[in-house]
Structure formats: C-alpha cells, structure tokens
Enzyme design. Structure first.
Site, short mmCIF file in Angstrom:
data_model
loop_
_atom_site.label_atom_id
_atom_site.label_comp_id
_atom_site.label_asym_id
_atom_site.label_seq_id
_atom_site.Cartn_x
_atom_site.Cartn_y
_atom_site.Cartn_z
N GLY A 11 -13.17 -2.59 5.40
CA GLY A 11 -14.46 -2.26 5.16
C GLY A 11 -15.01 -2.25 7.07
O GLY A 11 -14.92 -2.45 8.12
N GLN A 12 -16.09 -2.59 7.10
CA GLN A 12 -17.70 -2.11 7.99
C GLN A 12 -16.81 -3.66 8.68
O GLN A 12 -16.71 -3.65 10.55
CB GLN A 12 -18.71 -2.92 7.35
CG GLN A 12 -19.45 -2.49 9.32
CD GLN A 12 -20.88 -2.08 8.63
OE1 GLN A 12 -21.51 -2.77 7.82
NE2 GLN A 12 -21.83 -2.38 9.77
N ILE A 35 -7.88 -2.98 -0.96
CA ILE A 35 -7.66 -2.61 -2.16
C ILE A 35 -6.73 -1.29 -1.75
O ILE A 35 -6.58 -0.94 -3.05
CB ILE A 35 -8.35 -3.07 -3.79
CG1 ILE A 35 -8.04 -2.67 -4.31
CG2 ILE A 35 -9.79 -1.71 -2.58
CD1 ILE A 35 -9.60 -2.84 -5.91
N ASP A 49 -5.47 -6.00 -4.14
CA ASP A 49 -6.46 -6.27 -4.99
C ASP A 49 -6.59 -7.81 -5.03
O ASP A 49 -6.61 -8.96 -5.85
CB ASP A 49 -6.27 -5.61 -6.14
CG ASP A 49 -7.61 -5.76 -7.10
OD1 ASP A 49 -8.37 -6.89 -6.78
OD2 ASP A 49 -8.00 -5.21 -7.93
N TYR A 138 -25.95 -8.69 -6.45
CA TYR A 138 -25.08 -9.69 -5.23
C TYR A 138 -25.18 -10.89 -4.70
O TYR A 138 -24.32 -11.57 -4.52
CB TYR A 138 -25.86 -8.25 -3.87
CG TYR A 138 -25.05 -8.06 -2.72
CD1 TYR A 138 -23.53 -8.44 -2.45
CD2 TYR A 138 -25.91 -9.23 -1.92
CE1 TYR A 138 -23.16 -8.77 -1.36
CE2 TYR A 138 -25.45 -9.22 0.14
CZ TYR A 138 -23.84 -8.55 -0.25
OH TYR A 138 -23.28 -9.56 0.70
N ILE A 168 -25.45 -6.25 9.24
CA ILE A 168 -24.30 -6.27 10.32
C ILE A 168 -24.95 -4.42 10.50
O ILE A 168 -24.11 -4.17 10.65
CB ILE A 168 -23.26 -6.70 10.32
CG1 ILE A 168 -22.60 -7.38 9.29
CG2 ILE A 168 -22.24 -6.65 11.22
CD1 ILE A 168 -23.52 -8.92 10.33
P1 NAD Z 1 -17.94 -2.79 3.09
O1 NAD Z 1 -17.64 -2.49 1.82
O2 NAD Z 1 -17.54 -2.44 4.56
O3 NAD Z 1 -15.92 -3.62 2.93
C1 NAD Z 1 -15.65 -4.18 2.02
C2 NAD Z 1 -14.16 -4.12 1.42
O4 NAD Z 1 -13.48 -4.63 0.84
C3 NAD Z 1 -13.51 -2.61 1.48
O5 NAD Z 1 -12.94 -1.84 2.60
C4 NAD Z 1 -13.39 -2.35 0.14
O6 NAD Z 1 -12.07 -1.30 -0.33
C5 NAD Z 1 -12.42 -3.85 -0.26
N1 NAD Z 1 -12.31 -4.00 -1.51
C6 NAD Z 1 -13.09 -4.36 -3.10
N2 NAD Z 1 -13.12 -3.88 -3.94
C7 NAD Z 1 -12.05 -5.17 -3.56
C8 NAD Z 1 -10.85 -5.45 -4.20
N3 NAD Z 1 -10.85 -5.78 -5.38
N4 NAD Z 1 -9.77 -6.11 -3.31
C9 NAD Z 1 -9.57 -6.36 -2.60
N5 NAD Z 1 -10.67 -5.55 -1.35
C10 NAD Z 1 -11.29 -5.30 -2.11
O7 NAD Z 1 -18.55 -4.70 3.27
P2 NAD Z 1 -18.37 -5.58 4.65
O8 NAD Z 1 -19.76 -4.98 5.07
O9 NAD Z 1 -16.75 -4.94 5.37
O10 NAD Z 1 -18.51 -6.70 4.02
C11 NAD Z 1 -17.58 -8.39 4.33
C12 NAD Z 1 -17.81 -9.50 3.53
O11 NAD Z 1 -19.43 -9.66 4.19
C13 NAD Z 1 -18.66 -9.35 2.07
O12 NAD Z 1 -18.27 -10.69 1.31
C14 NAD Z 1 -20.30 -8.77 2.15
O13 NAD Z 1 -20.85 -9.63 1.49
C15 NAD Z 1 -20.65 -10.05 4.13
N6 NAD Z 1 -22.01 -9.50 4.20
C16 NAD Z 1 -22.05 -8.14 4.93
C17 NAD Z 1 -23.02 -8.08 5.84
C18 NAD Z 1 -23.17 -6.97 6.28
O14 NAD Z 1 -24.15 -6.35 6.44
N7 NAD Z 1 -21.64 -5.61 6.51
C19 NAD Z 1 -23.97 -8.82 5.58
C20 NAD Z 1 -24.00 -9.98 4.85
C21 NAD Z 1 -22.93 -10.30 3.96
N1 SER Z 2 -25.66 -5.95 4.84
C1 SER Z 2 -25.51 -6.25 3.12
C2 SER Z 2 -26.75 -5.06 2.66
O1 SER Z 2 -27.88 -4.92 2.92
C3 SER Z 2 -26.38 -8.06 3.59
O2 SER Z 2 -26.23 -8.74 2.88
O3 SER Z 2 -25.80 -5.32 1.21
#
Ligand code: NAD
Ligand code: SER
Length: 313
Positions: A11-12, A35, A49, A138, A168
């Site tokens: 993910g990101q 996953i 997963d 969420y 982010i």
């Molecule tokens: P993302 O959506 O970019 O990546 C999530 C990853 O999880 C994906 O690669 C997806 O394939 C994988 N995934 C989905 N279901 C799955 C499963 N059942 N088992 C294993 N993998 C699975 O999310 P992100 O932005 O990298 O966020 C990571 C964490 O940080 C999350 O908990 C998110 O809530 C938190 N977060 C992110 C942000 C943001 O702006 N990016 C802000 C606040 C909190």
């Molecule tokens: N960047 C995230 C969202 O918008 C914040 O947790 O879902």
C-alpha cells in the site's frame, strides 16, 4: 535479529516503510506481506491475508518474526462504500495480528487516524484525550482498534504502539481510497495536466504529513523507551493543516498556470467535515520526541521536483 513483518506492505505507506526498514535493519530482515502478489518486489515477500489467523502464525514462525507493522486496512472512502468488509479487514485483521503477537511475543505497530475523531470532537487543536464518536465505518474501526491495542497491552502485556496519522502525501505508491487522497492527486494532476478537479470544498481544513515524516514517526515510536509512552496506541501526530485552496496556492508558486475546479463528493466531504481541522500533537512531542521535518512549502517543492523528473516536465 528477529525479523520484522509488514502486513499491507504494497500500500501507500507499506511500500515506502518496507524500503526504510530494509535500510535500517537489513534487507533480509524485513518480511513484506500483502493479500495480493506484486509483479516484482525487492526483498522477502509472502502473500498473507491478515484475516487468516493460521497463515499469520505460520508466517511468523517460518521467519522468526519479533515485530509486526500492521498496515493492512480499508481506508475511509472504500470503507464507507463497503462497510461490512471494512469491519472484517480492519477489525478481524487487527484482532488476528494482536492474538498472533500475544502468542509469539511480538511487538506491534497499528496505525490509527484522524478518522478516529468525529463531529462532536473539538475540531481545532484537537486534544490528545478527547471525545471520539466517529460517524464513518473507518472511524469506528479505528477507535475500536485503538482500544483493542490498549487492551492487549494492559491485559496481556503485548508491546502495542500506534499513531493517529493525518492524511499522508507521497509520490511512490498512490493512496488506497481515502478522504485525504485529493492532496496527493492534486500534485500528479498539476504536474501532468496543469489543472485539477477537487472533490472536497475549498475551505476544508485537514491535517496532513509528507511520507518521509510518516515513516520516521513509525520507526521512532517503535524504537522509543516504552516506559515513557503514556499514550502508547493513539498518538496524535501532524505536520501541517491546510485547505484545498491553500495547497493550490502553494502549487501555483511553482506552476503559475495551475487551475483548480471543484466537484464535491458528498460522501468524502461529509467524512472530512467530521474530522479535526488541526490536532494538538504535544503528547507525541513530549513522550517520544516527535518533530516533523516537512511543512506545506518544503513538501510542495519536493513533490513537484520528483514528479517533474518522473514525467519529464
Ligand atoms: P493502502 O490502502 O494504501 O494499503 C493497504 C494495503 O492493505 C493494500 O496494499 C491492500 O492490498 C492490503 N490489504 C487489504 N486487505 C488486506 C488483507 N485482508 N490482508 C492483507 N492485506 C490487505 O493503505 P495505507 O495508506 O498504506 O494505510 C496503511 C495504514 O495506515 C492503514 O491502517 C490506514 O488506516 C492507516 N492510515 C493511512 C493514512 C494515509 O493517509 N495513507 C492516514 C491515516 C492512517
Ligand atoms: N488518509 C486516510 C483516509 O482519508 C486518513 O486516515 O482515509
């Protein structure tokens, strides 16, 4: 050393955290999992997963894992479209990870979010300890996740830690379907097309952070002295707060012809309106030395430099 496992590593955040952890602790000491299988990945990778308990146990045992960065989740807009699936991935996944951590003695990083707050939370200088009644699925899973991590720490002594990340902003992997995604999309669109159509209203303040600070925060928290962590699972952290109009104005300093239109998405606007304008992150600063490096101006300079190089502009 014991290995570090990342869930949701494609993910990101995970895609950049993986590289940072490899650099810091050794390339082969990081086990990236997701996953889905990537076309290619530079390092150890396993399909996993996070809602599958026995696969988590197998992977932890097979690689002698001591630390888990649990990033697998559905983000706010996707979770609002698929709330039952969001509950399953965000809650069942976190419970399985915590249970595996308890059994195998792992420490765990679980990110929370500005989404853990709601419309009755004070929106300005949102305190570390305050009202949390989120109205999105969420947010419900993020508050419950914070509490579950607290529970595993107090009840079972698991070393759980976490941050309430803001939106982010990054330039490696696109965001996965959140409310703050506009603040990433706007840079790509500005550099490639000179214009952007924003799905949030022009005056919507939200907390944000550039990816290098987000990665640094996670690793610093995980390395911090645990006796100093009073708020171990839910530290407010922020680096900047701005509106769509303000980020557009900053981009225009580099790309003077940039234009922005608005086409409001009522679902994501509703979510954004329920989140803080700006969090108070004093607890993180005091308890483990949080200090961001990037503000809106320095982040914008870096984002535009990187994307111009990438797209040959
Ligand atoms: P993302 O959506 O970019 O990546 C999530 C990853 O999880 C994906 O690669 C997806 O394939 C994988 N995934 C989905 N279901 C799955 C499963 N059942 N088992 C294993 N993998 C699975 O999310 P992100 O932005 O990298 O966020 C990571 C964490 O940080 C999350 O908990 C998110 O809530 C938190 N977060 C992110 C942000 C943001 O702006 N990016 C802000 C606040 C909190
Ligand atoms: N960047 C995230 C969202 O918008 C914040 O947790 O879902």
């Amino acid at each position: 050393m014991k290995k570090i496992l990342i869930t949701g590593a494609l993910g990101q955040i995970g895609s950049e955290l993986m590289v940072a952890l490899q650099k810091r602790y050794g390339h082969d000491n990081v086990i990236a999992t997701d996953i889905r299988r990537p076309p290619q990945v530079d390092g150890v990778f396993e399909v996993l997963d996070c809602t599958c308990g026995h696969r988590l146990h197998e992977t932890i045992l097979a690689h002698d894992v001591g630390t888990i960065y649990h990033l697998a989740a559905l983000l706010s807009a996707v979770a609002e479209a698929r709330p039952q699936e969001a509950w399953r991935v965000n809650m069942d996944g976190t419970l399985h990870v915590l249970e595996a951590a308890r059994i195998h003695g792992c420490s765990v990083f679980v990110p929370s979010s500005i989404g853990a707050f709601g419309p009755t939370t004070p929106a300005d200088d949102t305190p570390q300890d305050t009202i949390q009644r989120p109205t999105s699925m969420y947010g419900v899973t993020k508050v419950a996740g914070e509490l579950l991590c607290d529970y595993y720490a107090h009840r079972f002594g698991v070393d759980t830690r976490g941050l309430r990340y803001p939106g982010i902003i990054s330039n490696v992997t696109p965001p996965g379907g959140g409310t703050t995604d506009y603040a990433v999309d706007i840079y790509y669109s500005a550099v490639q097309h000179g214009k952007y159509t924003c799905f949030l209203r022009e005056d919507t303040f939200l907390d944000m952070m550039y990816m290098p600070d987000a990665i640094h925060a996670a690793i610093t928290l995980m390395e911090a002295d645990s006796t100093k962590l009073l708020h171990r699972n839910a530290f407010n952290v922020t680096a900047m707060s701005f509106t769509p109009e303000q980020i557009a104005a900053e981009i225009r300093k580099h790309l003077p012809g940039f234009t922005m239109e608005y086409k409001i998405d009522p679902v994501r606007q509703g979510i954004a309106d329920s989140w803080p304008n700006h969090m108070d992150d004093a607890a993180a600063r005091v308890e483990w030395g949080w200090k961001p490096e990037f503000d809106l101006a320095s982040m914008t300079t870096d984002m535009i430099r990187v994307l111009k190089n990438r797209f040959g502009k």
